[in-house]
Write a protein that holds these residues in place. Structure first.
Motif, mmCIF file in Angstrom:
data_model
loop_
_atom_site.group_PDB
_atom_site.id
_atom_site.type_symbol
_atom_site.label_atom_id
_atom_site.label_comp_id
_atom_site.label_asym_id
_atom_site.label_seq_id
_atom_site.Cartn_x
_atom_site.Cartn_y
_atom_site.Cartn_z
ATOM 1 N N THR A 120 0.812 -1.208 0.000
ATOM 2 C CA THR A 120 0.000 0.000 0.000
ATOM 3 C C THR A 120 0.850 1.265 0.000
ATOM 4 O O THR A 120 0.444 2.305 -0.518
ATOM 5 N N SER A 121 2.079 1.165 0.520
ATOM 6 C CA SER A 121 2.920 2.371 0.561
ATOM 7 C C SER A 121 3.292 2.848 -0.844
ATOM 8 O O SER A 121 3.474 4.043 -1.064
ATOM 9 N N PHE A 122 3.375 1.918 -1.773
ATOM 10 C CA PHE A 122 3.671 2.356 -3.142
ATOM 11 C C PHE A 122 2.525 3.208 -3.683
ATOM 12 O O PHE A 122 2.731 4.294 -4.223
ATOM 13 N N TYR A 123 1.321 2.686 -3.518
ATOM 14 C CA TYR A 123 0.165 3.400 -4.076
ATOM 15 C C TYR A 123 -0.090 4.706 -3.333
ATOM 16 O O TYR A 123 -0.416 5.722 -3.944
ATOM 17 N N GLU A 124 0.097 4.659 -2.035
ATOM 18 C CA GLU A 124 -0.051 5.906 -1.285
ATOM 19 C C GLU A 124 1.044 6.894 -1.671
ATOM 20 O O GLU A 124 0.816 8.100 -1.701
ATOM 21 N N GLY A 125 2.206 6.345 -1.980
ATOM 22 C CA GLY A 125 3.327 7.199 -2.399
ATOM 23 C C GLY A 125 3.004 7.982 -3.657
ATOM 24 O O GLY A 125 3.543 9.071 -3.872
ATOM 25 N N ILE A 126 2.148 7.429 -4.520
ATOM 26 C CA ILE A 126 1.749 8.197 -5.697
ATOM 27 C C ILE A 126 0.330 8.741 -5.538
ATOM 28 O O ILE A 126 -0.345 9.072 -6.522
ATOM 29 N N GLY A 127 -0.118 8.813 -4.286
ATOM 30 C CA GLY A 127 -1.360 9.528 -4.001
ATOM 31 C C GLY A 127 -2.645 8.744 -4.213
ATOM 32 O O GLY A 127 -3.722 9.330 -4.297
ATOM 33 N N LEU A 128 -2.536 7.432 -4.312
ATOM 34 C CA LEU A 128 -3.741 6.627 -4.513
ATOM 35 C C LEU A 128 -4.139 5.929 -3.212
ATOM 36 O O LEU A 128 -3.290 5.600 -2.394
ATOM 37 N N ASN A 129 -5.440 5.705 -3.062
ATOM 38 C CA ASN A 129 -5.923 4.825 -2.011
ATOM 39 C C ASN A 129 -5.917 3.407 -2.602
ATOM 40 O O ASN A 129 -6.624 3.139 -3.576
ATOM 41 N N THR A 130 -5.125 2.532 -2.028
ATOM 42 C CA THR A 130 -4.868 1.238 -2.666
ATOM 43 C C THR A 130 -6.157 0.461 -2.950
ATOM 44 O O THR A 130 -6.350 -0.071 -4.047
ATOM 45 N N ARG A 131 -7.027 0.385 -1.940
ATOM 46 C CA ARG A 131 -8.225 -0.445 -2.137
ATOM 47 C C ARG A 131 -9.175 0.177 -3.161
ATOM 48 O O ARG A 131 -9.771 -0.539 -3.972
ATOM 49 N N ASP A 132 -9.304 1.477 -3.131
ATOM 50 C CA ASP A 132 -10.157 2.137 -4.128
ATOM 51 C C ASP A 132 -9.599 1.926 -5.531
ATOM 52 O O ASP A 132 -10.332 1.646 -6.487
ATOM 53 N N PHE A 133 -8.288 2.086 -5.620
ATOM 54 C CA PHE A 133 -7.613 1.885 -6.902
ATOM 55 C C PHE A 133 -7.884 0.475 -7.413
ATOM 56 O O PHE A 133 -8.295 0.272 -8.558
ATOM 57 N N ASP A 134 -7.680 -0.497 -6.549
ATOM 58 C CA ASP A 134 -7.848 -1.887 -6.966
ATOM 59 C C ASP A 134 -9.294 -2.194 -7.353
ATOM 60 O O ASP A 134 -9.531 -2.880 -8.349
ATOM 61 N N MET A 135 -10.223 -1.706 -6.562
ATOM 62 C CA MET A 135 -11.617 -2.005 -6.893
ATOM 63 C C MET A 135 -11.993 -1.389 -8.228
ATOM 64 O O MET A 135 -12.701 -1.997 -9.031
ATOM 65 N N HIS A 136 -11.517 -0.184 -8.464
ATOM 66 C CA HIS A 136 -11.793 0.437 -9.760
ATOM 67 C C HIS A 136 -11.219 -0.418 -10.898
ATOM 68 O O HIS A 136 -11.903 -0.697 -11.889
ATOM 69 N N VAL A 137 -9.986 -0.857 -10.721
ATOM 70 C CA VAL A 137 -9.340 -1.670 -11.758
ATOM 71 C C VAL A 137 -10.103 -2.984 -11.950
ATOM 72 O O VAL A 137 -10.334 -3.430 -13.079
ATOM 73 N N ILE A 138 -10.525 -3.580 -10.858
ATOM 74 C CA ILE A 138 -11.255 -4.847 -10.946
ATOM 75 C C ILE A 138 -12.589 -4.649 -11.662
ATOM 76 O O ILE A 138 -12.943 -5.414 -12.566
ATOM 77 N N VAL A 139 -13.315 -3.614 -11.285
ATOM 78 C CA VAL A 139 -14.622 -3.378 -11.897
ATOM 79 C C VAL A 139 -14.467 -3.142 -13.408
ATOM 80 O O VAL A 139 -15.186 -3.718 -14.228
ATOM 81 N N GLU A 140 -13.513 -2.301 -13.766
ATOM 82 C CA GLU A 140 -13.347 -1.991 -15.191
ATOM 83 C C GLU A 140 -12.845 -3.201 -15.972
ATOM 84 O O GLU A 140 -13.292 -3.456 -17.089
#
Lengths: 423, 229
Positions: A316-336
């Motif tokens: 999660t630190s990688f995604y937070e490092g670029i300003g993303l919320n990891t779980r939100d990011f992942d769910m968006h990617v999964i849904v799409e």
């Protein structure tokens, strides 16, 4: 998962079981199986990891041999996952032999070939001086995470290069068009891997790709499973890259390394690669049109989504490092990815049902319990015992996810009711 | 422009493999220009139109062509004035152009599929870099649908078409977009294939937006609209 294996076991060839077994056994090898890359192929890693998987070299395709190795090496290996893939090249030749298979939609393949020949990104991957100074500015814990990101991405792209290159070589005689597409896709992958490797040089590192080619073990998938897995891998890769790109475009303050600026054009390659696997599957309707295909389609979706989710939450630190919320990011990617996949797979998961993410989050907790047991100083036997409840819970959640009411899907080209559809 | 034509000419002109001879001659009664302030189309779900039973959109293509060819001599009659102004057709009898199209509702084409926008821009960029003449367009509420009622009633409104002279590329785009109807047009002038009744469409913002970035908005399709000489 065990129950799933039973229910499918009667209908699949023994080699196909490898995929199931490896996933099952990777639960025990949690550090390997759920420590995947942050890269686009991350989702595939879990499949090959664990004692249940088999390996094969390119030269000896088809001859599966069990692995025998200790935990230490596995873990080291996992740092450079994703795995390298190989397949049954003889079967591939049969599948795409124009003489044998009259179903091949040559027009579709010709159109893909033209698209790959157009080579949209011929001049895209040109570096600039920004890279080195940006890398120098990345310090502290984020630096290591970035290096890991580049390593895994580079390995992932390179593994695609090897597989596609070999397929291009092997199919040349039986289907020159499909073969050339594979070769052009390997061109893209080589370009991507090279670009990432140059990125590593900004951090004063480099991956020895020749060494990797010789020493990495190869995970075997039957062609059918290569299609499902690679399709998902390419499409999820597109959605991961483009989501990061669109996010950073809006939030440039997180743009800490220029490689992300290349993602928009870059991931169009991934998307096209996915289209090609779509066409390959349409040319082999037996992989799309029956209940077995539906079960496999759901299985691959689940494996890919779960693995990515667990992987990413751990990083999660990688995604937070670029300003993303990891779980939100992942769910968006999964849904799409799921929406995209519904245009070809005969069934997909109901990932937009809130229950889906709730269960994913339970898996995260259980996975963390497994990790904690592993880190403790308890004797090995006790550790094994301590893991049992979490593993049972894990299997239970996976099964529940798998058995959630699926969504019927597929290409409109293959649907009988097409003449009544309104677009 | 179609309204002023005599039936025979209308039957001959924009290409019509999709339609039965009878339907070809009549102009469509659909008038989709009406009220498109806000579009309420359910995205990502195809609907089944019960009333449409036996539409042979994709089959019988070849015979449709033959029909067009056979009645070609009728083309001696004057057609549209645009013909002269458009360089694609120097003589009235021979210069027919074939366009290939994909059509679906505007919501799907312009709003839901963000990758489509990226792809179009990528292609335009590549054409610019290589000095290639543009051969692909986006047409909002295409006029050609008026002459293809069988197609017209199978797409939600407003409709949007991707039209190109490049058959191979359209085949690829059909593979990509999947949820679109594919067809061909044989026309006397590009105008017939590329004229749209709208230049913009407004979409409602989605109630739920889970992406970690704002939605693409604005008339991104403008560079892809056909501009008459």
């Amino acid at each position: 998962m065990a129950a799933m294996a039973c229910s499918m076991g009667t209908t699949v060839a023994p080699r196909a079981m490898v995929a199931l077994e490896s996933t099952t056994s990777s639960l025990a090898n949690y550090r390997v199986s759920f420590v995947g890359p942050i890269s686009r192929r991350s989702a595939l890693v879990a499949f090959g990891a664990g004692n249940g998987s088999s390996r094969v070299t390119m030269a000896a395709a088809g001859a599966a041999a069990p692995k025998n190795k200790g935990g230490k090496k596995e873990i080291d290996e996992s740092l450079l996952t994703p795995r390298f893939y190989t397949t049954d090249f003889d079967e591939m030749e049969q599948l795409f032999n124009v003489e044998i298979n009259k179903n091949l939609n040559e027009a579709e393949f010709e159109s893909l070939l033209a698209e790959f020949k157009a080579d949209y990104n011929q001049t895209h991957f040109v570096r600039n001086p920004e890279f080195k100074s940006a890398a120098d500015n990345i310090q502290g814990p984020l630096r290591q995470i970035f290096i890991e990101f580049l390593e895994r991405s580079c390995t992932a792209e390179f593994s695609g290069f090897l597989l596609y290159k070999e397929l291009g070589r092997r199919l040349k005689k039986t289907n020159p068009v499909v073969a050339e597409i594979f070769t052009l896709m390997s061109r893209d992958e080589a370009r991507h891997a090279g670009f990432l490797n140059k990125g590593l040089s900004d951090f004063n590192l480099s991956l020895d790709l020749g060494f990797l080619t010789k020493t990495r073990k190869y995970t075997f998938f039957k062609p059918q499973f290569i299609f499902y897995a690679t399709y998902l891998s390419e499409k999820i890769g597109y959605w991961r890259y483009i989501t990061i790109f669109r996010h950073l475009k809006q939030n440039p303050e997180y743009q800490c390394y220029p490689i992300f600026k290349y993602f928009e054009n870059w991931c169009q390659d991934e998307n096209r690669h996915g289209d090609f696997f779509s066409a390959l599957m349409k040319a082999q309707p037996q992989f799309l049109n029956d209940w077995k295909a539906k079960l496999w389609a759901r299985f691959f979706c689940l494996s890919v989504y779960v693995t990515m989710y667990l992987n990413d939450v751990q990083r999660t630190s990688f995604y937070e490092g670029i300003g993303l919320n990891t779980r939100d990011f992942d769910m968006h990617v999964i849904v799409e990815t799921n929406r995209t996949t519904a245009r070809i797979f005969p069934a997909v998961l109901d990932v937009e049902n809130p229950e889906f993410q709730q269960r994913l989050d339970k898996l995260v907790v259980l996975n963390q319990q497994l990790i904690d047991v592993g880190k403790s100083n308890a004797p090995a036997a006790l550790k094994a015992l301590q893991r049992v409840p979490a593993i049972l819970g894990f299997v239970n959640e996976l099964l529940a996810l798998y058995l959630m009411k699926p969504v019927d899907s597929g290409s409109v080209d293959l649907v009988e009711s097409e003449p009544q559809m309104v677009y | 422009m179609a309204c002023t034509r005599v039936a025979a000419v209308a039957a001959d002109s924009p290409g019509l493999h999709v339609c039965e001879a009878g339907s070809r001659a009549s102009t469509s009664s659909l008038s989709p220009r009406a009220s498109i302030e806000h579009v309420r189309l359910s995205p990502r779900a195809l609907t089944l139109n019960e009333s449409v039973n036996k539409i042979q959109i994709f089959s019988g293509r070849q015979s449709g062509y033959d029909g067009v060819r056979r009645i070609q001599p009728i083309r001696a009659q004057a057609v549209d004035n645009e013909l002269e102004s458009n360089g694609t057709s120097a003589t009235a009898t021979s210069q027919k152009t074939t366009f290939f199209y994909l059509v679906a509702n505007a919501k799907f084409m312009l709003d839901d599929e963000e990758h489509f926008q990226e792809q179009m821009q990528e292609k335009l960029r590549m054409y610019g870099e290589r000095n290639k003449e543009q051969d692909f367009w986006i047409v909002l509420e295409p006029e050609f649908l008026d002459k293809q009622p069988e197609v017209a009633k199978r797409v939600g409104r407003p409709a949007v078409a991707l039209v190109s002279t490049d058959k191979v590329w359209i085949t690829f785009m059909k593979l990509r977009l999947d949820r679109v109807l594919k067809g061909e047009l044989i026309v006397n002038s590009a105008d017939e294939a590329l004229t749209g009744k709208l230049t913009t469409v407004t979409f409602e913002r989605p109630a739920k937006w889970i992406a970690p970035y704002p939605k693409y908005e604005g008339d991104w399709w403008t560079p892809f609209l056909y501009k008459k000489n």
